[in-house]
Write an enzyme that holds these catalytic residues in place. Sequence first.
Site, mmCIF file in Angstrom:
data_model
loop_
_atom_site.group_PDB
_atom_site.id
_atom_site.type_symbol
_atom_site.label_atom_id
_atom_site.label_comp_id
_atom_site.label_asym_id
_atom_site.label_seq_id
_atom_site.Cartn_x
_atom_site.Cartn_y
_atom_site.Cartn_z
ATOM 1 N N LYS A 274 0.852 -1.202 0.000
ATOM 2 C CA LYS A 274 0.000 0.000 0.000
ATOM 3 C C LYS A 274 0.889 1.256 0.000
ATOM 4 O O LYS A 274 1.943 1.243 -0.609
ATOM 5 C CB LYS A 274 -0.987 -0.040 1.171
ATOM 6 C CG LYS A 274 -1.778 -1.366 1.176
ATOM 7 C CD LYS A 274 -2.945 -1.383 2.131
ATOM 8 C CE LYS A 274 -3.650 -2.736 2.026
ATOM 9 N NZ LYS A 274 -4.841 -2.824 2.874
ATOM 10 N N GLU B 142 -9.692 -0.530 -1.711
ATOM 11 C CA GLU B 142 -9.366 0.858 -1.362
ATOM 12 C C GLU B 142 -9.429 1.752 -2.598
ATOM 13 O O GLU B 142 -9.798 2.927 -2.516
ATOM 14 C CB GLU B 142 -7.976 0.925 -0.698
ATOM 15 C CG GLU B 142 -8.048 0.396 0.730
ATOM 16 C CD GLU B 142 -6.782 -0.282 1.218
ATOM 17 O OE1 GLU B 142 -5.712 -0.093 0.609
ATOM 18 O OE2 GLU B 142 -6.862 -1.022 2.217
ATOM 19 N N SER C 137 -6.658 -9.258 6.587
ATOM 20 C CA SER C 137 -6.105 -9.600 7.904
ATOM 21 C C SER C 137 -5.478 -10.993 7.949
ATOM 22 O O SER C 137 -5.595 -11.704 8.950
ATOM 23 C CB SER C 137 -7.172 -9.456 8.999
ATOM 24 O OG SER C 137 -7.583 -8.101 9.080
ATOM 25 N N HIS D 11 -8.380 -3.028 -6.220
ATOM 26 C CA HIS D 11 -8.356 -3.208 -4.768
ATOM 27 C C HIS D 11 -9.514 -2.410 -4.152
ATOM 28 O O HIS D 11 -9.855 -1.337 -4.645
ATOM 29 C CB HIS D 11 -7.015 -2.736 -4.205
ATOM 30 C CG HIS D 11 -6.849 -3.081 -2.761
ATOM 31 N ND1 HIS D 11 -7.390 -2.319 -1.749
ATOM 32 C CD2 HIS D 11 -6.244 -4.136 -2.165
ATOM 33 C CE1 HIS D 11 -7.110 -2.891 -0.586
ATOM 34 N NE2 HIS D 11 -6.417 -3.988 -0.809
HETATM 35 P P1 PGA Z 1 -4.614 -6.512 5.319
HETATM 36 O O1 PGA Z 1 -4.787 -5.981 3.810
HETATM 37 O O2 PGA Z 1 -3.801 -7.788 5.225
HETATM 38 O O3 PGA Z 1 -3.885 -5.419 6.031
HETATM 39 O O4 PGA Z 1 -5.994 -6.759 5.841
HETATM 40 C C1 PGA Z 1 -4.988 -6.850 2.740
HETATM 41 C C2 PGA Z 1 -5.202 -6.066 1.472
HETATM 42 O O5 PGA Z 1 -5.836 -5.012 1.536
HETATM 43 O O6 PGA Z 1 -4.732 -6.451 0.381
#
Ligand code: PGA
Length: 252
Positions: A11, A97, A213, A95
């Site tokens: 990210k 986001e 996660s 993604h």
């Molecule tokens: P995370 O993110 O492992 O911090 O939950 C996964 C992702 O967004 O690809």
Amino acid sequence: MRKPIVAGNWKMNKTRAEAAALVAGIKAEVGSINAVETVVCVPFTDLDLVAQAVKGSILGLGAQNVHWAEKGAFTGEISAAMLKELGVTYVIIGHSERRQYFGETDATVNQRAKAALVAGLKPIVCVGETLMEREAGQTTQVVERQARVGLAGLQGADWDKLVIAYEPVWAIGTGKTATTAQAQEVHAFIRKLLGELAGTETAAKIRIQYGGSMKPENAKELMSQPDIDGGLIGGASLEAGSFAAIVRGAVR
Ligand code: PGA
């Protein structure tokens, strides 16, 4: 048999100095694990540096977004050819986001995926439902729409380059992981759908990652499910030790 693929999604983290240290650590820990394809998806500004660091190793390099046009007036965007030139192999597309904060839609996911494939990049196309959608019983419906529209027009050898990441939005960065049963159920659904789109023989070869996660404590069990072929890792990929533990957990 599908080779598991574990990708770190850094990210918007890691300056160049930090990136150099992290990739060196990852290389030292998992640089000789051939049974898993390990990829780091880094910020644009780290790509050239990490490309040099992984050169000659089994680690793969990925970006986190790509524009669909070849070039032109798209301030702030990066083309597939630009990524390819830097030695990028994979690119994360759609993604949650990007969908949530930057207006990404299933249609633009499709455009970006097609542009990536034309340039010889392998897309990691993300799908996944929000908490509201899951609670409304719409999980498969949402994932089906995202996949049907996002993957429209793919054909032939395109499918062999594709990776899907199933990431329930409610599990991303929240510490809440889907149970293995919940994850496997959606993965199996996606594979069945891919069978419809690409043929069952081709669908059986497509890797479907779980994301949300994922950490050393839950990764092995998730990745032991029949249709879960690795992970897309956010938080736990920012430290070599935890990322390496997940890669080791993917060895079948
Ligand atoms: P995370 O993110 O492992 O911090 O939950 C996964 C992702 O967004 O690809």
